[in-house]
Scaffold this active site. Structure first.
Site, short mmCIF file in Angstrom:
data_model
loop_
_atom_site.label_atom_id
_atom_site.label_comp_id
_atom_site.label_asym_id
_atom_site.label_seq_id
_atom_site.Cartn_x
_atom_site.Cartn_y
_atom_site.Cartn_z
N GLY B 102 16.75 38.84 -2.66
CA GLY B 102 16.20 37.88 -3.64
C GLY B 102 16.98 37.80 -4.94
O GLY B 102 16.41 37.50 -5.98
N CYS B 103 18.22 38.07 -4.90
CA CYS B 103 19.11 38.07 -6.06
C CYS B 103 18.72 39.18 -7.04
O CYS B 103 17.93 40.04 -6.71
CB CYS B 103 19.16 36.72 -6.73
#
Ligand SMILES: Cc1cc2nc3c(=O)[nH]c(=O)nc-3n(C[C@H](O)[C@H](O)[C@H](O)COP(=O)(O)OP(=O)(O)OC[C@H]3O[C@@H](n4cnc5c(N)ncnc54)[C@H](O)[C@@H]3O)c2cc1C
Lengths: 418, 104
Positions: B102-103
């Site tokens: 998710g970064c």
């Protein structure tokens, strides 16, 4: 013939690059030119505090030329395009610059134009952002007149710069509403495309329970498709709806358009680089530092700082035709404001997620990691002074560039892996 | 890393069941993985899965939804229809790639 280093962007990273390199590159051999659109350097972490009146406009702004080292040429202009094959940068007004080496430091910016319905008649009426100077100031005025309803804080998509700032804003808004006797009249909602409050599991659990304690509703896994401005509703791709009276959104963040025009960007206009050296994967005369590059680290001033320290020495080796021996590990260090004059501190890198424990710092002393304390809040406030007086001038910081495991507890980590 | 067997394929996976070895995957296995999460793969599904595989081979990372839509030219709305609720996770699972982080 004198050589020239050109740096595009005189924000946090670009300023640190030229200030660190100027004393290291002999003036008789090297010109250093840095380009930016205007002469106003903003302390962006201060945008978090502007809406609540904690900081004034003056405290977050200085003329760029006053924070640039002597012997650095500062050009005001808008970058149009880079021609990497001929080592030329063209500005919008027709001026051109040639370079031996180029550093792209043009950051990332919020792009409300990328989401249907975001810009429109509700923009800056009931829809605000605080990731820009103008937005933060406009929001301050809007909050003055807000006394009931649904306050929705929202992230459009990742990555965004300072990924904790929307949470901090939410905590500060909650405390602000309480102080003003309005908390009972306001429903506070945090909407994120992530599966939880934050990206990294242990910090996410901790921050998630802080939302719960404050009775802030978490709407997770919400990827915005459009905003219905008429009904004031966020609509996701899977057709969920979140209505709002006052929306504080973080629009999609994107790198500069000239990066795309120059054929140097990925799908969000970030420049692909080697994550340890920041050298472009396409051209060995181009580096990209700070928010403008695609390294898998937080887009934060602290990352820009730690990476620039390593970049400066590497750059000298690179121009001398030697292999670069410094290697950036993705070190990130962020204070997180939690309201009521308290804050948390997180410290992590490419390989290790934020852990609880103590943060041992010479001078500043031990601080608690992942725990709300007053010392961490004071650290955040001190950061503004450090930013103007230590970081930008490129003075040595009492912080190691590489992350340290000293004082950290790995108990939760092993629990997590079970 | 745990080893598991799906439709006769021996594969290494992480704690959440995402495959950890790019080379252990082939298309029949992809179809079996999809069936595990209740998806029958149409040509449109395959277009997305093949893009993920190809992109990972170049970039070394599982592409984000935005990358699949911008570079792979499959609209995000379509991805939500093909892989309901959690398209990024589901696509990575079927394509035998690491869970998209998710970064940061
Ligand atoms: C609300 C908020 C809170 C934050 N809080 C923190 C925090 O607590 N801690 C932390 O470490 N970081 C924080 N950050 C992040 C931090 O401000 C950024 O990561 C940092 O400024 C990145 O530096 P940069 O040089 O890469 O980009 P910037 O500082 O944004 O500089 C980019 C520069 O490029 C220029 N530019 C762009 N395009 C062009 C063009 N075409 N022509 C000419 N010039 C151009 C811009 O004018 C700008 O000056 C926060 C950010 C925000 C928005």
């Amino acid at each position: 013939m004198k050589k020239r280093l050109v740096v595009l962007g005189a924000g946090t990273a670009g300023t640190m690059v030229v200030n660190r390199l100027r004393p290291l590159l002999p003036a008789q051999d090297w010109d250093i030119t840095v380009v930016d659109r205007d002469d106003e350097h903003r302390y962006q972490p201060g945008y978090l505090f502007l809406p609540f009146g904690t900081y004034t406009e003056k405290q977050v702004t200085r003329p760029r030329h006053t924070v640039l080292a002597d012997g650095v040429d500062f050009m005001i202009g808008d970058v149009d395009v880079i021609h990497p094959e001929t080592n030329v940068v063209a500005l919008m007004d027709g001026r051109v610059l040639t370079y031996e080496y180029l550093v792209i430091a043009s950051g990332t910016s919020p792009r409300p134009d990328q989401t249907p319905g975001m810009l429109g008649e509700q923009w800056r009426r009931s829809i605000f952002d605080f990731y820009t100077y103008d937005g933060a100031v406009a929001l301050r005025e809007a909050l003055k007149g807000f006394d009931h309803g649904r306050l929705v804080v929202h992230i459009t998509d990742m990555p965004i710069k300072c990924p904790v700032a929307p949470l901090e804003f939410t905590f500060l808004a909650e405390a602000w509403l309480r102080e003003h006797g309005l908390r009972d009249r306001v429903e506070l909602v945090f909407v994120t495309p992530l599966p939880g409050a934050f990206t990294k599991p242990i910090a996410s659990a901790r921050l998630g329970s802080m939302l719960e304690e404050r009775k802030i509703v978490l709407e997770a896994d919400f990827l915005l498709e459009h905003i219905d401005a008429e009904t004031k509703t966020l609509v996701s791709y899977d057709e969920r709806e979140v209505p709002f009276d006052l929306l504080v959104t973080v629009p999609l963040n994107m790198g500069a358009d000239f990066v795309a025009r120059s054929g140097l960007g990925d799908e969000l206009n970030y420049v692909p680089v080697d994550k340890h050296t920041l050298l472009s994967t396409a051209h060995d005369t181009i580096f990209a530092v700070g928010d403008a590059c695609d390294i898998p680290a937080s887009k934060a001033g602290s990352v820009a700082h730690f990476s620039v320290e390593i970049f400066a020495d590497n750059f000298l080796q690179h121009i001398a035709g030697q292999p670069m021996t410094g290697s950036f590990d993705g070190h990130t260090n962020c204070f997180i404001e939690s309201g009521d004059h308290k804050g948390l501190l997180i410290d992590f890198n490419y390989d290790t997620e934020p852990l609880p424990g103590k943060f041992p710092l010479p001078v500043i002393g031990p601080m608690d990691l992942l725990k709300e304390t007053r010392a961490n809040h004071l650290g955040k406030l001190a950061f503004r002074w450090i930013y103007w007086n230590v970081l930008l001038p490129g003075r040595p910081m009492p912080l190691p560039s590489h992350m340290s495991m000293l004082g950290k507890s790995t108990d939760d980590l092993s629990k997590n892996e079970e | 890393m745990p080893v598991t067997t799906i439709d006769g394929h021996q594969i290494t996976v992480d704690t959440e069941g995402f495959m950890t070895d790019y080379a252990e995957w082939d298309e029949p296995l992809g179809a079996s993985l999809a069936a595990q999460i209740g998806i029958a793969l149409s040509d449109q599904h395959w277009e997305a899965i093949r893009f993920l595989r190809k992109d990972f081979a170049v970039k070394g990372e599982t592409p984000t939804l935005r990358r699949v839509s911008v570079v792979g030219a499959i609209p995000t709305k379509t991805l939500f229809q093909l892989f309901p609720q959690k398209p990024a996770k589901k696509m990575a699972y079927i394509a035998g790639l690491p869970k998209p982080h998710g970064c940061v």
